[in-house]
Motif scaffolding. Structure first.
Motif, PDB file in Angstrom:
ATOM      1  N   VAL A  38       0.843  -1.196   0.000  1.00 44.31           N
ATOM      2  CA  VAL A  38       0.000   0.000   0.000  1.00 44.31           C
ATOM      3  C   VAL A  38       0.877   1.244   0.000  1.00 44.31           C
ATOM      4  N   THR A  39       1.955   1.213   0.791  1.00 45.62           N
ATOM      5  CA  THR A  39       2.856   2.352   0.868  1.00 45.62           C
ATOM      6  C   THR A  39       3.517   2.640  -0.471  1.00 45.62           C
ATOM      7  N   VAL A  68       0.694   7.417  -2.260  1.00 51.39           N
ATOM      8  CA  VAL A  68       1.237   7.327  -0.908  1.00 51.39           C
ATOM      9  C   VAL A  68       2.745   7.541  -0.927  1.00 51.39           C
ATOM     10  N   LEU A  69       3.416   6.906  -1.863  1.00 49.31           N
ATOM     11  CA  LEU A  69       4.871   7.004  -1.937  1.00 49.31           C
ATOM     12  C   LEU A  69       5.331   8.439  -2.190  1.00 49.31           C
ATOM     13  N   MET A 118      -5.080   9.536   3.077  1.00 51.34           N
ATOM     14  CA  MET A 118      -6.335   8.827   3.351  1.00 51.34           C
ATOM     15  C   MET A 118      -7.105   8.496   2.084  1.00 51.34           C
ATOM     16  N   ALA A 119      -6.862   9.237   1.003  1.00 50.23           N
ATOM     17  CA  ALA A 119      -7.546   8.946  -0.249  1.00 50.23           C
ATOM     18  C   ALA A 119      -6.973   7.722  -0.950  1.00 50.23           C
ATOM     19  N   ALA A 120      -5.859   7.195  -0.429  1.00 56.82           N
ATOM     20  CA  ALA A 120      -5.186   6.110  -1.133  1.00 56.82           C
ATOM     21  C   ALA A 120      -4.972   4.861  -0.293  1.00 56.82           C
ATOM     22  N   ALA A 139      -4.576   4.713  10.572  1.00 58.82           N
ATOM     23  CA  ALA A 139      -3.664   5.173  11.614  1.00 58.82           C
ATOM     24  C   ALA A 139      -2.219   4.847  11.265  1.00 58.82           C
ATOM     25  N   ALA A 140      -1.979   3.631  10.782  1.00 57.81           N
ATOM     26  CA  ALA A 140      -0.613   3.249  10.426  1.00 57.81           C
ATOM     27  C   ALA A 140      -0.087   4.112   9.283  1.00 57.81           C
ATOM     28  N   ALA A 141      -0.930   4.379   8.279  1.00 56.15           N
ATOM     29  CA  ALA A 141      -0.498   5.178   7.128  1.00 56.15           C
ATOM     30  C   ALA A 141      -0.222   6.622   7.526  1.00 56.15           C
ATOM     31  N   ASN A 142      -1.077   7.203   8.353  1.00 56.57           N
ATOM     32  CA  ASN A 142      -0.849   8.571   8.809  1.00 56.57           C
ATOM     33  C   ASN A 142       0.366   8.663   9.727  1.00 56.57           C
ATOM     34  N   SER A 143       0.594   7.619  10.524  1.00 51.88           N
ATOM     35  CA  SER A 143       1.765   7.605  11.395  1.00 51.88           C
ATOM     36  C   SER A 143       3.048   7.595  10.569  1.00 51.88           C
TER      37      SER A 143
END
Length: 485
Positions: free
Chosen positions: A275-276, A281-282, A401-403, A410-414
């Motif tokens: 996902v990252t 996101v990248l 959050m759109a991706a 939470a993990a992605a925002n962190s």
């Protein structure tokens, strides 16, 4: 198979949270979470006014007292990705309360400390609360109606800069007129207020990602980040070519490579690297890292410029309290422009907000290179840079959050918050080297030269331009609604 990005495909209604939610409840939730974020970010500037006095106050060498700042940085880097994943698994509100409780405990320990070791322990506990802001953004995504989400997350994201800007004058005032322990008692009191407000006004989201916690992944990424940031933050003291610094950098690279290999084969990873690796996101995380470098120079250069003796011909000779008051408006501007960032994101996409913010920051630093001889010059450029930071920081969580799936918010925002922190750490190291190498002796005082300040400002402007360029390659957004799970 990797799901397509919502930047290129509008989401069906069933994937978008359409809950109406009472307006009053939404406002209270945003206010509580933003307050908690500001309290946590206050820890960044809590000890800045005290740094020159810590060796005397703690009867310790200056090289050791810097650990009171470094320890918080390392603890925050270790905690942020781990707490984000735990929030997705076991409840974001629960982890938010635990984080604030750690801040309170660390503040109390700092308040009763009379020696360096207990103070460092307290600062470590304060640093472990760094996950509050990404957790708050994730709670907003779970709880708020879609029409209020953009402005709320922009406000929460901006609180990272607001607390640091507003904390400096408050800390300077307390340090000038009260015992230094009062700084920690005040932070403990603010932490208690935040804890009570979260406990009574923030609901627990039923959304969980499930799975088992990746202990190996958490240890691996913590070791890599600690090695990297320790080398970056202490390299100028130990020597950039010293065996210890080089060894830590090699260890960081090796641990990171092993961690990536482990996360890719683990069915329940700490961070879903697939996902990252999605383009949106990248690129957002990369832009955040570069932008973090650009942002922090304001906190490094402007206070030193304001405090430099007037006999240098460019210093303004101001005390720390005045420095804090001059810098405070930038924090207010960050918060004020957060809703504007959300409106731009709704109208043209979060990508555009990020690009505009980066352009404004670059312009602010460019203006500062030419205008730095009056107090109003510093106030003006800090407000311009603050406006750019507010716009950009407001856009970053919307892009993330759109991706990503809602179960991994939470993990992605962190991770995104961590990228900004790494950028600021690198900025501190690079600027520290430049400002330490190009110096001028004025009586008993050694201060950076005007050219040293200008080089750091130019490097920060260039970094903002690089972040703008990276943002230009983000997919053109048609929707900033949450991504499908």
């Amino acid at each position: 198979m990797t799901a397509p990005s919502t930047d290129s495909i509008p989401l069906p209604d069933r994937f978008i949270d359409q809950r109406p939610g009472p307006a009053g409840r939404s406002t209270r939730l945003v206010a509580v979470l933003a307050f908690a974020g500001i309290v946590v970010s206050l820890m960044q500037s809590l000890l800045i006014p005290l740094l020159p006095e810590l060796p005397r106050l703690l009867s310790a060498p200056p090289t050791d007292t810097t650990w009171a700042v470094t320890a918080t940085l390392l603890a925050g880097a270790v905690a942020t990705p781990t707490v984000g994943r735990l929030g997705d698994m076991f409840g974001k509100r629960r982890m938010l309360l635990i984080s604030v409780a750690l801040l309170i405990a660390g503040s109390v320990i700092g308040a009763v400390s009379t020696a360096l070791v207990p103070l460092i322990i307290g600062r470590v506990l304060q640093g472990l609360a760094a996950g509050v802001i990404p957790l708050g953004i994730s709670i907003m995504r779970d709880e708020l109606p879609v029409d209020k989400l953009g402005g709320a997350t922009a406000t929460m994201s901006a609180s990272l800069g607001v607390g640091g800007a507003l904390g400096l004058p408050a800390a300077a005032l307390i340090a000038d007129y009260a015992d230094w322990h009062v700084l920690f008692w005040v932070s403990a009191a603010l932490g208690i207020v935040a804890f009570v407000m979260v406990a009574t006004l923030v609901p627990e989201s039923p959304l969980r990602s499930g799975g088992r916690f990746d202990v190996v992944g958490a240890v691996g990424v913590s070791g890599a980040l600690a090695s990297l940031l320790l080398a970056v933050s202490k390299g100028s003291t130990w020597g950039w070519s010293s065996p210890l610094t080089v060894g830590l950098l090699v260890a960081a690279a090796a641990l990171l490579a092993l961690w990536v290999a482990w996360e890719l084969k683990n069915p329940a990873p700490l961070v879903d690297l697939r996902v990252t690796a999605r383009r949106q996101v990248l690129l957002t995380n990369l832009a955040s890292l570069i932008f973090g470098f650009a942002m922090f120079a304001m906190s490094l250069v402007l206070p030193q410029l304001l405090q430099a003796p007037t006999t240098t011909g460019y210093g303004l000779g101001q005390p720390m309290l005045v420095v804090g008051l001059v810098m405070a408006p930038s924090g207010l501007v960050m918060m004020a422009v957060a809703p504007l960032s959300a409106r731009i994101s709704r109208a043209a996409g979060a990508k555009v907000s990020l690009m505009i913010g980066a352009a404004i920051v670059a312009a602010g630093y460019g203006l500062n290179i030419m205008f730095m001889s009056e107090l109003w010059h510093i106030v003006l450029v800090s407000m311009i840079i603050g406006a750019g930071i507010g716009l950009a920081y407001g856009a970053m969580p919307a892009l993330i959050m759109a991706a990503v799936p809602m179960s991994e918010t939470a993990a992605a925002n962190s991770l995104n918050t961590l990228m900004r922190s790494i950028g600021t750490s690198i900025s501190s190291a690079v600027a520290g080297v430049i400002l330490a190498q190009m110096v001028l002796t004025v009586g008993p005082t050694v201060v950076p030269t005007q050219d040293a300040f200008r080089i750091v400002l130019a490097a920060s402007a260039a970094s903002a331009v690089v972040a703008l360029t990276i943002a230009a390659f983000l997919p053109r957004a048609r929707s900033t609604a949450p991504a499908r799970a």
